[in-house]
Design a protein around this motif. Structure first.
Motif, short mmCIF file in Angstrom:
data_model
loop_
_atom_site.label_atom_id
_atom_site.label_comp_id
_atom_site.label_asym_id
_atom_site.label_seq_id
_atom_site.Cartn_x
_atom_site.Cartn_y
_atom_site.Cartn_z
N UNK A 29 0.85 -1.19 0.00
CA UNK A 29 0.00 0.00 0.00
C UNK A 29 0.88 1.24 0.00
N UNK A 30 0.25 2.37 -0.25
CA UNK A 30 0.96 3.64 -0.12
C UNK A 30 0.07 4.62 0.63
N UNK A 104 5.73 10.19 7.37
CA UNK A 104 6.72 9.11 7.38
C UNK A 104 6.63 8.29 8.67
N UNK A 105 6.31 8.95 9.78
CA UNK A 105 6.11 8.22 11.05
C UNK A 105 4.92 7.27 10.93
N UNK A 117 4.43 2.25 1.56
CA UNK A 117 5.31 3.32 1.09
C UNK A 117 4.64 4.66 1.36
N UNK A 118 5.45 5.69 1.44
CA UNK A 118 4.95 7.06 1.62
C UNK A 118 5.04 7.78 0.29
N UNK A 161 7.80 6.48 -2.22
CA UNK A 161 7.40 6.26 -3.61
C UNK A 161 6.99 7.60 -4.20
N UNK A 162 7.26 7.80 -5.47
CA UNK A 162 6.94 9.07 -6.10
C UNK A 162 6.72 8.87 -7.59
N UNK A 163 6.34 9.93 -8.24
CA UNK A 163 6.07 9.90 -9.67
C UNK A 163 7.37 9.66 -10.44
N UNK A 164 7.24 8.90 -11.51
CA UNK A 164 8.38 8.73 -12.42
C UNK A 164 8.05 9.59 -13.64
#
Length: 165
Positions: A29-30, A104-105, A117-118, A161-164
């Protein structure tokens, strides 16, 4: 008064079934804001995961809800494109800002129960947008995650996690 006016002050309706994850298996999950009430999304389909399907306790649920409220407020200030836009963007894009530190915590607590993931915000609409290639926390190169509906960059060590782009 019109009924639709009153609806603006009522709690949100449950997420429609079409906006809930139906992926097979136990996908990661994110934690991310998508202007909805539930900030827990599937890494593959990007749709909401039903919170009851995850091993959450009351304290964690309260922490998720609190973070969601803070992040959502800042996100809406950014989307408003008014006098708070620059401040809000600075908060969302700084991995060390209070809202991201709290996120993040919460992500770490979720990750202890289910791989999580955050989601790190990036303003793709900015004229000077450049895709990140390294994690902002550990500086390791991002790995490409292609199993979902769109490619994403992630850092396994920091669970970001982030945009590519």
């Amino acid at each position: 008064m019109e009924a639709w006016v009153i609806k603006a002050l009522e709690p949100p309706l449950p997420t429609p079934a079409a906006e809930l994850c139906t992926c097979e298996g136990d996908k990661p999950i994110k934690l991310m804001s998508a202007l909805g009430y539930n900030p827990i999304h599937c890494i593959d389909c990007n749709l909401e995961r039903v919170p009851a399907s995850l091993p959450l306790d009351e304290n964690l649920v309260q922490g998720i809800a609190y973070w969601r409220s803070l992040y959502d407020a800042i996100d809406r200030l950014w989307l408003d494109s008014g006098e708070y836009e620059e401040w809000a963007e600075a908060q969302l894009s700084n991995i060390k800002s209070p809202v991201n530190v709290r996120g993040l915590e919460v992500q770490r607590e979720l990750n202890a129960r289910h791989k999580c993931y955050y989601w790190y915000f990036q303003d793709e609409s900015a004229d000077d947008f450049q895709t990140l290639t390294r994690c902002l926390v550990c500086s390791n190169p991002f790995k490409t995650y292609n199993a979902g509906i769109f490619p994403q960059f992630l850092c396994e060590k920091c669970c970001i996690i982030t945009v590519k782009g």
